[in-house]
Design an enzyme around this catalytic site. Sequence first.
Site, short mmCIF file in Angstrom:
data_model
loop_
_atom_site.label_atom_id
_atom_site.label_comp_id
_atom_site.label_asym_id
_atom_site.label_seq_id
_atom_site.Cartn_x
_atom_site.Cartn_y
_atom_site.Cartn_z
CE LYS A 34 -2.74 -0.34 10.91
NZ LYS A 34 -2.12 0.06 9.66
CG ASN A 53 -12.54 -3.91 3.69
OD1 ASN A 53 -12.77 -4.30 2.54
ND2 ASN A 53 -11.36 -3.46 4.06
CB VAL A 88 3.03 -0.15 9.56
CG1 VAL A 88 3.91 1.07 9.33
CG2 VAL A 88 2.10 0.09 10.73
CG ASP A 104 9.40 -0.17 5.67
OD1 ASP A 104 8.34 -0.40 5.08
OD2 ASP A 104 9.93 -1.01 6.46
CB SER A 112 -8.29 -2.94 5.82
OG SER A 112 -7.06 -3.01 5.19
CD GLU A 138 -5.71 -3.35 9.39
OE1 GLU A 138 -4.92 -2.42 9.15
OE2 GLU A 138 -6.93 -3.26 9.28
CG MET A 181 -1.99 -1.09 1.16
SD MET A 181 -2.89 -1.18 -0.39
CE MET A 181 -3.82 0.34 -0.36
CG HIS A 205 -9.61 1.90 3.46
ND1 HIS A 205 -10.76 1.16 3.31
CD2 HIS A 205 -8.59 1.01 3.28
CE1 HIS A 205 -10.45 -0.08 3.04
NE2 HIS A 205 -9.15 -0.20 3.01
P1 NAD Z 1 2.78 -4.78 3.85
O1 NAD Z 1 3.01 -5.94 4.75
O2 NAD Z 1 2.94 -4.96 2.38
O3 NAD Z 1 3.77 -3.59 4.27
C1 NAD Z 1 3.91 -3.12 5.58
C2 NAD Z 1 5.23 -2.36 5.67
O4 NAD Z 1 5.29 -1.69 6.93
C3 NAD Z 1 6.49 -3.24 5.58
O5 NAD Z 1 7.34 -2.76 4.58
C4 NAD Z 1 7.13 -3.10 6.98
O6 NAD Z 1 8.54 -3.17 6.95
C5 NAD Z 1 6.63 -1.73 7.37
N1 NAD Z 1 6.66 -1.47 8.83
C6 NAD Z 1 6.30 -2.31 9.81
N2 NAD Z 1 6.42 -1.68 11.01
C7 NAD Z 1 6.87 -0.43 10.75
C8 NAD Z 1 7.17 0.70 11.56
N3 NAD Z 1 7.07 0.64 12.88
N4 NAD Z 1 7.59 1.84 10.96
C9 NAD Z 1 7.73 1.90 9.61
N5 NAD Z 1 7.45 0.86 8.79
C10 NAD Z 1 7.02 -0.28 9.36
O7 NAD Z 1 1.34 -4.20 4.20
P2 NAD Z 1 0.25 -3.59 3.22
O8 NAD Z 1 -0.48 -4.66 2.51
O9 NAD Z 1 0.88 -2.47 2.46
O10 NAD Z 1 -0.80 -2.99 4.28
C11 NAD Z 1 -0.52 -1.82 4.99
C12 NAD Z 1 -1.80 -1.31 5.63
O11 NAD Z 1 -2.73 -1.02 4.59
C13 NAD Z 1 -2.50 -2.27 6.57
O12 NAD Z 1 -3.08 -1.56 7.62
C14 NAD Z 1 -3.55 -2.90 5.67
O13 NAD Z 1 -4.66 -3.38 6.39
C15 NAD Z 1 -3.95 -1.71 4.82
N6 NAD Z 1 -4.54 -2.04 3.53
C16 NAD Z 1 -4.06 -3.05 2.77
C17 NAD Z 1 -4.62 -3.32 1.53
C18 NAD Z 1 -4.07 -4.41 0.64
O14 NAD Z 1 -4.77 -4.80 -0.30
N7 NAD Z 1 -2.87 -4.89 0.88
C19 NAD Z 1 -5.68 -2.54 1.07
C20 NAD Z 1 -6.13 -1.48 1.85
C21 NAD Z 1 -5.55 -1.24 3.08
#
Ligand code: NAD
Length: 408
Positions: A102, A195, A95, A38, A124, A97, A19, A145
Site C-alpha cells: 500500500k 475490527n 489491494v 488492477d 481493514s 492487505e 472490495m 473502510h
Molecule cells: P482481493 O484479494 O479480493 O483483491 C485484491 C486485488 O488487488 C486483486 O485483484 C489484485 O490483483 C489487486 N492488486 C494487487 N496488487 C496490486 C497493485 N499493485 N495495483 C493494482 N492492483 C493490485 O482483496 P479484497 O478482499 O478486495 O481486499 C482488498 C482490501 O480491502 C484489503 O486491504 C482488505 O483488508 C480490505 N477489506 C476487505 C474486506 C473483505 O471482506 N474482503 C472488507 C473490508 C476491507
Amino acid sequence: MSQTSFDIQQAAVIGAGTMGRGIVMCLANAGVSVHWVDTNPQMLEQALATVAETYAHNVRQGRIDQAEADARLARVSAAADYAEIRNADLVIEAVYENLELKQKIFRELDGLLKPQALLASNTSALDIDAIAAATKRPEQVLGLHFFSPAHIMKLLEIVRGAQTSQAALDAALILGKRLGKVSVVSGNCHGFIGNRMLHPYVLEARKMLLEGAYPQQVDAALQGFGFAMGPFRMYDVVGIDLEWRARELAGKGQDAPEIQVDNRLCEMGRFGQKSGNGYYHYEPGSRQAEHDPEVDALVLRVSEGLGFQRREIGPEEILERCLLALVNEGAKILQEGIAESAHDIDLVYLNGYGFPADKGGPMAWADQQGLADIHQRLLALETRQGEQWKPARLIGELAAQGKGFADR
Ligand code: NAD
C-alpha cells in the site's frame, strides 16, 4: 481549489478484487465516474464482467431500468496503468492487505496525481499514518473502510489519520452521504472501531471452542441474542483463510492455541462458503450453513491435543464472554478518543456487524444493563479468567457516577 471543498467528480479505484468491485459499483451508482486499475488484467476483465452482470441482474429484478444500468456501467472504465488516472479527484485503494504494498502504491500515486486529490485506503486494520507517511500530502490521506459487499453494506468507517485535514474529512463525509452510507469517523488504531472490537469478541468465541463448546453452539447462542450471524458463520462468509494468509504474509506466528482450529480448517482447504466447506458445510450453489460433524471432531481433536479438559459451556456463558468483550473494548475505544461517541460505536455494530437492532448496539445494551452491573461482571470474569478482563477505566468512572456511556 479552496481548502474546504473537494469536488469529487472523477474517482479511481485500485484493485478489482472483492472490495474493489463493490466500491466501484457504489461510486457508479451514485453518479461518480470511476477509472479502475488492477495489475492483473484478467482480474480487471472478470471484475468488469461481474459489475455488468450485477446491473443486468438488477434490471431483471426490476430494481433499475435498462437506461439506468447503461448509465451506471458507462461511468466505469478500465485503466491500463496509473498514468490514466492522473486526473482523479479521489483514489480508493483496495489491494491486498499489506502495508509495504500500500505504501508503494501511495508513493507512486502521490507523484502522479494533482496536488488537491484525496488518497484513501480501504484497509481493514493497517496504520493509516504509516500509509500517509509514504506521501507528501498526509493531510489528504484517510481511510475509507467499506464493508463487504461494499455496494450493499451500509457502513462506512472514515479513518482520520493524525494529519488528515478537516477539509478532507468533510469531503469524505459528503461522499459517504452521496453513496447512501452510514458514515462513522474513527481514529487511527489497529482495526479502527469495528475490527478492533471484533478481535476480543472472536477471541472469546475461539477460546470457548477449545474449552468445550462447538461452533454451532456458539453461533446459536449469539444468533439467539439476535445477531444476524454468529462469529463462525461470519468467518465462513468472510473467508477463514484471509487472516491465515495475512498472518503468513506478515510473518506472524501461527502458534497461538485459539487459532489452531482455523489453521487446520485452512490446511484442509476449508476456507468457508466460497469453498463449500468451512466451519459448516454448504451444498453446491447454496449459502445455507449445515452442521458438519467432521468439524466437531476436529474441534475435539485440537482442543484435546492442546491438553484442554473440556467442559459444558452454556449459552449464558457464551453471551456473557462475547458481549462483555465487545463492551470492554468499546469503552477503551471511547476513552482513547478513537470513537467520538458511544452512539458512533453502536452505529458501527448495527450497520457493519449484524448486532441486533432492537438492542441498540453494544454500548446501548451495556447502558441498559447498567454500567455498575457491567463493571461487577467484568471484575468477576477478571477474578476467574485473568487480567484481559480488567474493566476499562471509563466503565468504573461512569459506574461510580451512576452514568452510562450515552451520558458522556
Ligand atoms: P482481493 O484479494 O479480493 O483483491 C485484491 C486485488 O488487488 C486483486 O485483484 C489484485 O490483483 C489487486 N492488486 C494487487 N496488487 C496490486 C497493485 N499493485 N495495483 C493494482 N492492483 C493490485 O482483496 P479484497 O478482499 O478486495 O481486499 C482488498 C482490501 O480491502 C484489503 O486491504 C482488505 O483488508 C480490505 N477489506 C476487505 C474486506 C473483505 O471482506 N474482503 C472488507 C473490508 C476491507
